[in-house]
Each structure stands twice: as C-alpha cells, then as structure tokens.
Design an enzyme around this catalytic site. Structure first.
Site, short mmCIF file in Angstrom:
data_model
loop_
_atom_site.label_atom_id
_atom_site.label_comp_id
_atom_site.label_asym_id
_atom_site.label_seq_id
_atom_site.Cartn_x
_atom_site.Cartn_y
_atom_site.Cartn_z
N ARG A 192 0.81 -1.24 0.00
CA ARG A 192 0.00 0.00 0.00
C ARG A 192 0.84 1.27 0.00
O ARG A 192 0.36 2.35 0.29
CB ARG A 192 -0.99 0.05 1.17
CG ARG A 192 -2.03 -1.03 1.10
CD ARG A 192 -3.26 -0.66 1.88
NE ARG A 192 -4.19 -1.77 1.89
CZ ARG A 192 -4.12 -2.77 2.75
NH1 ARG A 192 -3.20 -2.77 3.69
NH2 ARG A 192 -4.98 -3.75 2.67
N LYS A 225 2.66 11.81 -11.32
CA LYS A 225 1.92 10.86 -12.18
C LYS A 225 2.79 9.62 -12.35
O LYS A 225 3.93 9.73 -12.82
CB LYS A 225 1.66 11.46 -13.56
CG LYS A 225 0.48 12.38 -13.63
CD LYS A 225 0.20 12.70 -15.10
CE LYS A 225 -0.87 13.73 -15.27
NZ LYS A 225 -1.07 14.09 -16.68
N GLU A 238 9.89 19.73 -24.23
CA GLU A 238 9.07 20.07 -23.05
C GLU A 238 9.49 21.43 -22.48
O GLU A 238 8.66 22.15 -21.92
CB GLU A 238 9.16 18.97 -21.98
CG GLU A 238 8.82 17.55 -22.46
CD GLU A 238 7.34 17.33 -22.78
OE1 GLU A 238 6.50 18.22 -22.58
OE2 GLU A 238 7.03 16.21 -23.27
N GLU A 259 -5.18 17.13 -12.09
CA GLU A 259 -5.60 17.49 -13.46
C GLU A 259 -7.11 17.62 -13.64
O GLU A 259 -7.69 17.06 -14.55
CB GLU A 259 -5.00 16.49 -14.48
CG GLU A 259 -4.94 17.08 -15.87
CD GLU A 259 -4.05 16.30 -16.83
OE1 GLU A 259 -2.89 16.03 -16.49
OE2 GLU A 259 -4.52 15.97 -17.92
N ARG A 263 -3.97 22.08 -14.76
CA ARG A 263 -2.86 21.21 -15.13
C ARG A 263 -2.93 20.78 -16.60
O ARG A 263 -1.93 20.41 -17.20
CB ARG A 263 -2.82 19.99 -14.20
CG ARG A 263 -1.60 19.12 -14.43
CD ARG A 263 -1.39 18.06 -13.37
NE ARG A 263 -0.21 17.26 -13.73
CZ ARG A 263 0.42 16.45 -12.91
NH1 ARG A 263 0.02 16.30 -11.68
NH2 ARG A 263 1.47 15.76 -13.32
N ASN A 307 -0.58 19.97 -21.41
CA ASN A 307 -0.81 19.10 -22.58
C ASN A 307 -0.76 19.86 -23.89
O ASN A 307 -1.07 19.29 -24.95
CB ASN A 307 -2.16 18.41 -22.45
CG ASN A 307 -2.17 17.44 -21.30
OD1 ASN A 307 -1.26 16.65 -21.14
ND2 ASN A 307 -3.18 17.52 -20.45
N HIS A 363 0.26 18.22 -27.17
CA HIS A 363 0.23 16.77 -26.92
C HIS A 363 -0.96 16.04 -27.52
O HIS A 363 -0.93 14.83 -27.62
CB HIS A 363 0.27 16.50 -25.41
CG HIS A 363 1.67 16.60 -24.83
ND1 HIS A 363 2.39 17.76 -24.83
CD2 HIS A 363 2.47 15.67 -24.25
CE1 HIS A 363 3.57 17.55 -24.26
NE2 HIS A 363 3.65 16.29 -23.91
N HIS A 389 0.76 13.55 -29.54
CA HIS A 389 0.70 12.18 -29.07
C HIS A 389 0.11 11.25 -30.13
O HIS A 389 0.56 10.11 -30.30
CB HIS A 389 -0.11 12.12 -27.77
CG HIS A 389 0.04 10.84 -27.04
ND1 HIS A 389 -0.98 10.25 -26.36
CD2 HIS A 389 1.09 10.01 -26.93
CE1 HIS A 389 -0.56 9.10 -25.87
NE2 HIS A 389 0.70 8.94 -26.19
N HIS A 402 9.35 10.89 -28.15
CA HIS A 402 8.20 11.66 -27.64
C HIS A 402 8.32 13.15 -27.98
O HIS A 402 7.42 13.74 -28.57
CB HIS A 402 8.08 11.45 -26.13
CG HIS A 402 6.99 12.26 -25.49
ND1 HIS A 402 5.66 11.99 -25.71
CD2 HIS A 402 7.03 13.34 -24.68
CE1 HIS A 402 4.93 12.87 -25.03
NE2 HIS A 402 5.74 13.70 -24.40
#
Ligand SMILES: NC(=O)c1ccc[n+]([C@@H]2O[C@H](COP(=O)([O-])OP(=O)(O)OC[C@H]3O[C@@H](n4cnc5c(N)ncnc54)[C@H](O)[C@@H]3O)[C@@H](O)[C@H]2O)c1
Ligand SMILES: [Zn+2]
Length: 340
Positions: A104, A126, A168, A215, A219, A223, A226, A230, A245
C-alpha cells in the site's frame, strides 16, 4: 513536493540524513547502471538491493512491474524501506508506481537522468505503466518524498534524447513565460543555458501541479502540443519513421499553435516564429495527407476528452494557455496540413 537541483553528491546524503530507512533499493536499466549508478553507489551507506530492468518504453508493462515487486518481496522489504528510481521517465513512472503500490505504498525518490525526466516526468506525481497497448493506462497519482535533479547526469545522454527533452522546455516557455521563449528561440540547441532552463521548467511545472495536482483544470495546460503530438507519436510507433516523444510533441506544438492562430489568439508573426524555431531544431516530420484520418482518429483516445469531444489545450497568447477547447476533425485536418 521537494525538488532539489544540485549535485547528487550533496543532495542524496542530505536527503538520507533526514530519515532512517530499514532497507534501500535502487532501480536502474542497463544504461543508467553503466552511466549513473557508479556516481550513486559511493554515496549509499550500506549495500542496497540493485534492481535492473531492460530499458525502453516497450518494457514499461505489468510483467516488469511484477519483477520489481517480486524482488522487493524476496528481499523482505517492509513498509519503512525506500526505493530510489535512477533513470529516465520509464524508470521513474514504473518504479514510482511499484513503490506507491507495494504494501500500500513505500517512500520513493526520483533521480531523473534524462532531460525529459528532469524537466517533466519526475515532477508532478503521475506514475504508471502501459497496458494492452495503451500508454500509462494503469497508474496512480502519488508524490515522491523527494526529486533530486543533477544536470551532470545529462553528460552521457545521447544527443537525440536531449533534443527530445528540449521540446518540453519549449512547451513550458510557450504556455507560461513569453520572455524566456524570446531568449531560447534566438539560440541553437548547443548554446542553450541548460542548468537555468532545467530550474525554470521545474518551477513552472511545480507551480501548475501545485495549483491542480490531479488534473481537474489548470494542469491540462501542460498538454499543449500533446493532443495531435501524441497521436502523431502513436501513428509512427513501430515504423521506420519512429519518433521520440519530444520529436512528435514538437510537431504537435506547431499544429496546435496553428489552431491557436486560427482562433485569433496568436498573431501570424508569433506563429511564424514558433514554426521557424521548431523546424530549425527538429526538421519536418515525414507526414502525408493519407496519414491524417488515422492520426485524427487516434486523438479520440486522448485522456482529456469528454463526451466524445476532443479537447485541446491551446495558447491564448504567447506565454499563456487555455484548456478544454473543443476542436473539430475538420480543424484538425487543417492543422495537420500546416505541417506538410
Ligand atoms: N509522469 C509524468 O508526468 C510523465 C511526463 C512525461 C513523460 N513521462 C513518461 O516518461 C517516459 C519517457 O521518458 P524518457 O524520455 O526519459 O525515456 P527513457 O526513460 O526511456 O530514457 C531514454 C533512454 O535514455 C537512457 N538513459 C537514461 N539516462 C541516461 C543517461 N544519463 N545517460 C545515457 N543514457 C541514459 C535510458 O536507458 C533510455 O534508453 C515515457 O514512458 C512517458 O510516458 C511521464
Ligand atoms: Zn510530453
């Protein structure tokens, strides 16, 4: 969230002095074992459990996670043990996920060693793995106990990986700092002030994440570039035109800056500057109009979508970004045409 940008020889001993852990594991891949582990090994008090996994996105899956959990279990790690993730975003996302779920949740520290992970992946909590072909499909939000960024690790990073991470940094400037954008766009890749850019990007990402950790709103501005980027990345996956990427995001930022321009939020000269700088660093991707339908369909898988609508994060001015902008397939096609 504590992000320390400093030589690892000072930041790691200082961190370890703050808490007594019962055991310590270090997660590496074959590249970070060769290039980064020698610097770390001499800073650790006892012999840690070294867990080595094969490098690359193709290994960021459940079977590798299972191997990591197995090794922690065999070594009888309890809930007061620590995991150090020494590597790029793959190591950070997967090692963090394994630590956050083992018994946990046990403490973990991110020690990012690629530019992309230093300015992006290691900050923000994340974590996750890919599942049945879907990227980051299984995961959690959980903050590391520390992020230790040492720009010196980048010395051994291949040039193409550095260029990928730079996308980025460009993104952070375009969405949050127009004056920094004006500085970087006048320099070529070799002349960029890396240590300053790393702190600058980390600061922007930290602030955005602190305002909206899971998000729900703001947030989403991270993106920018992206949604189409993506989809382009996925489209070329496994082909001989495979893109890193950041290379796909670079193209995505041009296409999405075009959408921002079409909405009247960006001037023609701003769009021209973005396009010129990004093409000068990354070149043009080999896109054909016959690829468009597949790329547009791929945007339907985007995690930001709601009620079947594709939602973009678009620039509202240079250095500012909005989110939840619904864009039609027709508009997406125009944006992709702009890349030809
Ligand atoms: N969690 C987040 O918020 C977030 C954000 C962006 C990206 N990501 C994830 O990050 C991953 C991509 O990260 P990445 O670009 O760092 O890729 P990566 O982790 O695959 O690293 C790229 C390559 O560089 C090698 N490498 C790492 N450090 C090195 C060094 N110092 N010297 C030489 N080689 C080195 C690695 O072994 C690998 O071969 C993706 O899985 C993506 O989903 C996560
Ligand atoms: Zn990205």
């Amino acid at each position: 969230m504590s992000v320390i940008i400093a030589p690892i020889a000072s930041s790691l001993p200082a961190f370890l002095a703050t808490k007594a852990y019962t055991a310590l594991a270090v997660l590496v891949d074959e590249h970070t074992k060769k290039h980064c582990w020698p610097q770390l090994r001499k800073l650790l008090p006892s012999k840690p459990l070294l867990i080595e996994i094969p490098s690359g996105e193709g290994n960021k899956h459940l079977q590798t996670a299972e191997k990591i959990w197995s090794q922690l279990t065999q070594a009888a790690f309890d809930r007061h043990a620590l995991v150090l993730n020494l590597g790029g975003g793959v190591i950070g996302d997967m090692g963090g996920f394994c630590a956050a779920t083992y018994k946990r949740g046990i403490d973990f520290v991110q020690i990012p060693t690629t530019l992309l992970s230093q300015v992006d992946a290691s900050v923000g909590g994340k974590l996750g793995i890919d599942f049945q072909g879907f990227k980051n499909h299984i995961g959690v939000f959980q903050q590391p106990v520390a992020v230790l960024v040492d720009p010196d690790f980048l010395q051994t990073l291949p040039w193409r990986e550095r260029r990928s991470g730079f996308a980025e940094i460009i993104k952070h400037c375009l969405i949050a700092d127009a004056s920094m954008w004006q500085r970087i766009r006048r320099l070529d890749l070799e002349a960029q002030p890396w240590p300053e850019l790393i702190s600058h990007s980390v600061e922007i990402k930290k602030q955005v994440v602190a305002a909206d950790p899971t998000e729900k709103g703001l947030r989403k501005i991270l993106n920018f570039g992206h949604t189409l980027g993506h989809a382009i990345e996925t489209h070329f996956l496994g082909t001989d035109q495979h893109l890193l990427h950041g290379e796909a995001i670079a193209a995505g930022m041009i296409a999405e800056a075009f959408l921002s321009y079409k909405r009247g939020d960006l001037s023609e000269s701003d769009l021209g500057e973005i396009e010129e700088f990004i093409f000068s660093i990354y070149g043009k991707i080999k896109l054909q109009s016959s690829d468009f339908d597949k790329i547009i369909n791929l945007t339907l898988q985007d995690k930001k979508n709601q009620a079947g609508q594709v939602r973009f994060s678009l620039l509202t001015a240079l250095g500012q970004c909005g989110y939840d902008v619904v864009v039609s397939k027709k508009e997406m096609k125009k944006a992709l045409e702009y890349l030809l």
